[in-house]
Scaffold this motif. Structure first.
Motif, PDB file in Angstrom:
ATOM      1  N   ASP A  73      41.204  11.511 -35.765  1.00 19.26           N
ATOM      2  CA  ASP A  73      42.090  12.069 -34.747  1.00 19.26           C
ATOM      3  C   ASP A  73      42.533  13.467 -35.157  1.00 19.26           C
ATOM      4  O   ASP A  73      42.599  13.785 -36.337  1.00 19.26           O
ATOM      5  CB  ASP A  73      43.333  11.204 -34.560  1.00 19.26           C
ATOM      6  CG  ASP A  73      43.009   9.843 -33.986  1.00 19.26           C
ATOM      7  OD1 ASP A  73      42.282   9.793 -32.975  1.00 19.26           O
ATOM      8  OD2 ASP A  73      43.475   8.832 -34.541  1.00 19.26           O
ATOM      9  N   CYS A  74      42.853  14.275 -34.146  1.00 17.78           N
ATOM     10  CA  CYS A  74      43.359  15.617 -34.371  1.00 17.78           C
ATOM     11  C   CYS A  74      44.566  15.841 -33.469  1.00 17.78           C
ATOM     12  O   CYS A  74      44.499  15.592 -32.267  1.00 17.78           O
ATOM     13  CB  CYS A  74      42.276  16.648 -34.065  1.00 17.78           C
ATOM     14  SG  CYS A  74      42.820  18.344 -34.287  1.00 17.78           S
ATOM     15  N   TYR A  75      45.664  16.294 -34.057  1.00 18.34           N
ATOM     16  CA  TYR A  75      46.871  16.611 -33.312  1.00 18.34           C
ATOM     17  C   TYR A  75      47.184  18.079 -33.558  1.00 18.34           C
ATOM     18  O   TYR A  75      47.343  18.480 -34.709  1.00 18.34           O
ATOM     19  CB  TYR A  75      48.039  15.732 -33.774  1.00 18.34           C
ATOM     20  CG  TYR A  75      47.748  14.253 -33.670  1.00 18.34           C
ATOM     21  CD1 TYR A  75      47.921  13.587 -32.467  1.00 18.34           C
ATOM     22  CD2 TYR A  75      47.277  13.537 -34.767  1.00 18.34           C
ATOM     23  CE1 TYR A  75      47.649  12.233 -32.359  1.00 18.34           C
ATOM     24  CE2 TYR A  75      46.994  12.189 -34.665  1.00 18.34           C
ATOM     25  CZ  TYR A  75      47.185  11.543 -33.460  1.00 18.34           C
ATOM     26  OH  TYR A  75      46.907  10.207 -33.352  1.00 18.34           O
TER      27      TYR A  75
ATOM     28  N   LEU B 181      44.572  16.656 -39.133  1.00 20.48           N
ATOM     29  CA  LEU B 181      43.440  15.759 -38.920  1.00 20.48           C
ATOM     30  C   LEU B 181      43.741  14.469 -39.665  1.00 20.48           C
ATOM     31  O   LEU B 181      44.143  14.507 -40.836  1.00 20.48           O
ATOM     32  CB  LEU B 181      42.144  16.356 -39.465  1.00 20.48           C
ATOM     33  CG  LEU B 181      41.618  17.630 -38.847  1.00 20.48           C
ATOM     34  CD1 LEU B 181      40.306  18.039 -39.503  1.00 20.48           C
ATOM     35  CD2 LEU B 181      41.425  17.481 -37.366  1.00 20.48           C
ATOM     36  N   THR B 182      43.557  13.348 -38.988  1.00 18.72           N
ATOM     37  CA  THR B 182      43.785  12.056 -39.637  1.00 18.72           C
ATOM     38  C   THR B 182      42.519  11.227 -39.571  1.00 18.72           C
ATOM     39  O   THR B 182      41.765  11.285 -38.595  1.00 18.72           O
ATOM     40  CB  THR B 182      44.937  11.280 -38.965  1.00 18.72           C
ATOM     41  OG1 THR B 182      44.593  10.996 -37.615  1.00 18.72           O
ATOM     42  CG2 THR B 182      46.236  12.063 -39.019  1.00 18.72           C
TER      43      THR B 182
ATOM     44  N   GLU C 249      37.861  22.994 -37.450  1.00 12.13           N
ATOM     45  CA  GLU C 249      38.001  22.126 -38.623  1.00 12.13           C
ATOM     46  C   GLU C 249      37.564  20.699 -38.315  1.00 12.13           C
ATOM     47  O   GLU C 249      37.032  20.004 -39.180  1.00 12.13           O
ATOM     48  CB  GLU C 249      39.454  22.123 -39.111  1.00 12.13           C
ATOM     49  CG  GLU C 249      39.970  23.472 -39.530  1.00 12.13           C
ATOM     50  CD  GLU C 249      39.311  24.007 -40.791  1.00 12.13           C
ATOM     51  OE1 GLU C 249      38.798  23.201 -41.596  1.00 12.13           O
ATOM     52  OE2 GLU C 249      39.309  25.230 -40.974  1.00 12.13           O
ATOM     53  N   LEU C 250      37.799  20.242 -37.080  1.00 15.02           N
ATOM     54  CA  LEU C 250      37.487  18.862 -36.708  1.00 15.02           C
ATOM     55  C   LEU C 250      35.995  18.604 -36.608  1.00 15.02           C
ATOM     56  O   LEU C 250      35.502  17.590 -37.102  1.00 15.02           O
ATOM     57  CB  LEU C 250      38.165  18.516 -35.376  1.00 15.02           C
ATOM     58  CG  LEU C 250      37.820  17.155 -34.786  1.00 15.02           C
ATOM     59  CD1 LEU C 250      38.415  16.044 -35.641  1.00 15.02           C
ATOM     60  CD2 LEU C 250      38.297  17.049 -33.354  1.00 15.02           C
ATOM     61  N   LEU C 251      35.254  19.495 -35.958  1.00  9.84           N
ATOM     62  CA  LEU C 251      33.833  19.241 -35.700  1.00  9.84           C
ATOM     63  C   LEU C 251      32.998  19.035 -36.961  1.00  9.84           C
ATOM     64  O   LEU C 251      32.193  18.103 -37.003  1.00  9.84           O
ATOM     65  CB  LEU C 251      33.249  20.337 -34.817  1.00  9.84           C
ATOM     66  CG  LEU C 251      33.732  20.295 -33.365  1.00  9.84           C
ATOM     67  CD1 LEU C 251      33.166  21.461 -32.578  1.00  9.84           C
ATOM     68  CD2 LEU C 251      33.368  18.981 -32.712  1.00  9.84           C
TER      69      LEU C 251
END
Length: 109
Positions: free
Chosen positions: A28-30, A58-59, A93-95
């Motif tokens: 997950d990303c918040y 990011l979790t 950062e997430l991808l």
């Protein structure tokens, strides 16, 4: 569940974070943005004072793996633009983490 206390540079005291990991390895990303967050608190003539702040976490499995809070490099003219820039920075950062998880053949929910 455990509590983590960290000293944040430039701030007095500690910031607490509650970590409650789960067996479900959901990524997950918040993210959020603070539009022109230091305007009026610093020097009016300093261009950095009109910059917005990006923050995201990011979790993985409900446990944080990356936490970022920094000034945006661009100057946003609207709150929506600052939010869009924050989303763009967080996706950068997430991808790669998402692609790494796919390489490891993790079944996504």
């Amino acid at each position: 569940t455990f509590y983590e206390n960290k000293l944040i540079p430039g701030k007095s005291g500690f910031c607490s974070m509650i970590v409650d990991p789960t067996d479900d390895l959901a990524l997950d990303c918040y993210c959020d943005a603070n539009f022109a967050g230091i305007w009026g608190h610093e020097d009016d003539q300093d261009p950095a004072c009109v910059k917005s702040r990006t923050g995201f976490v990011l979790t993985l499995g409900n446990a944080p793996i990356l936490w970022v809070s920094k000034l945006q490099t661009e100057v946003a003219c609207l709150t929506m633009e600052a939010e869009y820039i924050a989303l763009s920075h967080s996706m950068r950062e997430l991808l790669p983490v998402h692609w790494l998880m796919e390489e490891l053949a993790h079944p996504w929910n």
